[in-house]
Write an enzyme that holds these catalytic residues in place. Structure first.
Site, short mmCIF file in Angstrom:
data_model
loop_
_atom_site.label_atom_id
_atom_site.label_comp_id
_atom_site.label_asym_id
_atom_site.label_seq_id
_atom_site.Cartn_x
_atom_site.Cartn_y
_atom_site.Cartn_z
N ARG A 21 0.27 -8.45 13.78
CA ARG A 21 -0.42 -7.54 12.85
C ARG A 21 -1.34 -8.31 11.91
NH1 ARG A 21 4.58 -5.00 10.64
NH2 ARG A 21 3.38 -3.91 9.07
N ARG A 74 -9.36 1.30 9.03
CA ARG A 74 -8.81 -0.02 9.34
C ARG A 74 -9.79 -0.87 10.12
NH1 ARG A 74 -3.21 0.88 8.93
NH2 ARG A 74 -1.89 -0.91 9.36
N ARG A 133 11.52 -1.18 10.96
CA ARG A 133 10.50 -0.68 11.87
C ARG A 133 10.32 -1.63 13.04
NH1 ARG A 133 5.39 0.71 8.15
NH2 ARG A 133 4.43 -0.50 9.83
N ARG A 189 11.90 -5.56 4.77
CA ARG A 189 11.62 -4.14 4.57
C ARG A 189 12.55 -3.26 5.40
NH1 ARG A 189 5.62 -1.75 5.03
NH2 ARG A 189 5.73 -2.29 7.23
N LYS A 249 0.83 -1.21 0.00
CA LYS A 249 0.00 0.00 0.00
C LYS A 249 0.86 1.26 0.00
CE LYS A 249 -2.10 -1.04 3.89
NZ LYS A 249 -1.57 -2.37 4.26
P1 ADP Z 1 1.19 -1.60 7.79
O1 ADP Z 1 0.12 -1.26 6.78
O2 ADP Z 1 2.44 -2.06 7.16
O3 ADP Z 1 0.71 -2.52 8.86
P2 ADP Z 1 1.07 1.20 8.73
O4 ADP Z 1 2.26 2.06 8.59
O5 ADP Z 1 -0.11 1.46 7.90
O6 ADP Z 1 1.61 -0.31 8.58
O7 ADP Z 1 0.58 1.25 10.26
C1 ADP Z 1 1.45 1.00 11.34
C2 ADP Z 1 0.68 1.00 12.66
O8 ADP Z 1 0.05 2.27 12.88
C3 ADP Z 1 -0.48 0.01 12.76
O9 ADP Z 1 -0.04 -1.29 13.10
C4 ADP Z 1 -1.32 0.66 13.85
O10 ADP Z 1 -0.76 0.45 15.13
C5 ADP Z 1 -1.20 2.12 13.56
N1 ADP Z 1 -2.29 2.58 12.67
C6 ADP Z 1 -2.14 3.07 11.42
N2 ADP Z 1 -3.34 3.39 10.88
C7 ADP Z 1 -4.27 3.09 11.82
C8 ADP Z 1 -5.69 3.19 11.88
N3 ADP Z 1 -6.40 3.65 10.84
N4 ADP Z 1 -6.32 2.78 13.01
C9 ADP Z 1 -5.63 2.31 14.06
N5 ADP Z 1 -4.29 2.18 14.06
C10 ADP Z 1 -3.60 2.58 12.97
#
Ligand code: ADP
Ligand code: ZN
Length: 223
Positions: free
Chosen positions: A171, A88, A160, A127, A13
């Site tokens: 996750r 999410r 990360r 990554r 994404k």
């Molecule tokens: P990935 O898509 O690789 O899991 P992201 O960078 O999108 O990673 O998100 C990293 C973290 O940020 C998530 O695991 C969560 O803890 C938090 N996060 C991001 N977006 C949201 C959201 N919309 N609602 C709740 N937590 C979020």
């Protein structure tokens, strides 16, 4: 075009959205990136977020929704945007719907990037992310020119905290529990487009490019 990118962790994404953002000149809005910036800056929001993120948990819905609401009010989001990592959960999607209605706006498209768990685990393990500009690399699939150094800004590449094996597994569980329901939710609303995310990233990008280029901005008047 107002769009959302949906898909499991590691589906690409962030990589795809940031390339599309540069080509189509619309902002790429990643709640994950915004939260990581808050953590780096040591803000109150950052301190709150950190306790959730490092373990691979979601921040509370209200927190994510407020971030998006504030961000969409900025001028650069008036002519379209790509949301990456938001919504999410179904409650987030419902609150988002309400915000859009209040703004007299709406969502045009939800891209669902599909990929098998096997591919995803491999990707997330390799990554590496630039600590200064956030550019994403991969040790095998997209290596930097110089090991450990960002091609764009010379910043140091790091793993990360939530890309550690235990957090990755967690996750996926969170994704299955909370996020995967959104696929049906948006499909029922006729907004979902499935795109394969486990082929070479340039091929995925080509499909997305066509979808974005095909949108001539006249949608709003068509129906
Ligand atoms: P990935 O898509 O690789 O899991 P992201 O960078 O999108 O990673 O998100 C990293 C973290 O940020 C998530 O695991 C969560 O803890 C938090 N996060 C991001 N977006 C949201 C959201 N919309 N609602 C709740 N937590 C979020
Ligand atoms: Zn960089």
């Amino acid at each position: 075009m107002n769009s959302v990118f949906l898909g499991p962790p590691g589906a690409g994404k962030g990589t795809q959205a940031s390339a599309l953002s540069a080509e189509f000149k619309i902002p790429h809005i990643s709640t994950g990136d915004i939260l990581r910036e808050e953590i780096k800056a040591g803000t109150e929001l950052g301190k709150l977020a950190r306790s959730y993120i490092d373990d691979g948990n979601l921040v509370p819905d209200r927190v994510a929704v407020d971030i998006i609401k504030n961000r969409l009010e900025k001028d650069d989001a008036k002519n379209g945007y790509i949301l990456d990592g938001f919504p999410r959960t179904v409650p987030q999607a419902e609150m988002f719907q309400k915000i859009l209605e209040d703004m007299g706006s709406r969502l045009d498209l939800v891209i669902y990037l599909e990929a098998s768990e096997e591919v995803l685990v491999e990707r997330l393990g390799g990554r590496r992310v630039c600590r200064d500009c956030g550019k994403i690399f991969h040790l095998v699939n997209m290596p930097p020119k110089t090991e450990g150094v960002c091609d764009l800004c010379g910043g140091e590449l790091e793993r990360r905290p939530d890309d550690q094996p235990e957090a990755i597994r967690h996750r996926f569980r969170v994704y299955q529990d909370k996020t995967s329901d959104l696929i049906n939710w948006y499909e029922r609303r006729g907004l979902l487009k499935r795109v394969p995310g486990d082929i070479p990233w340039e091929e995925t990008y080509e499909m997305l490019r066509e979808t974005f280029a095909g949108d001539d901005g006249s949608r709003t008047g068509r129906d």
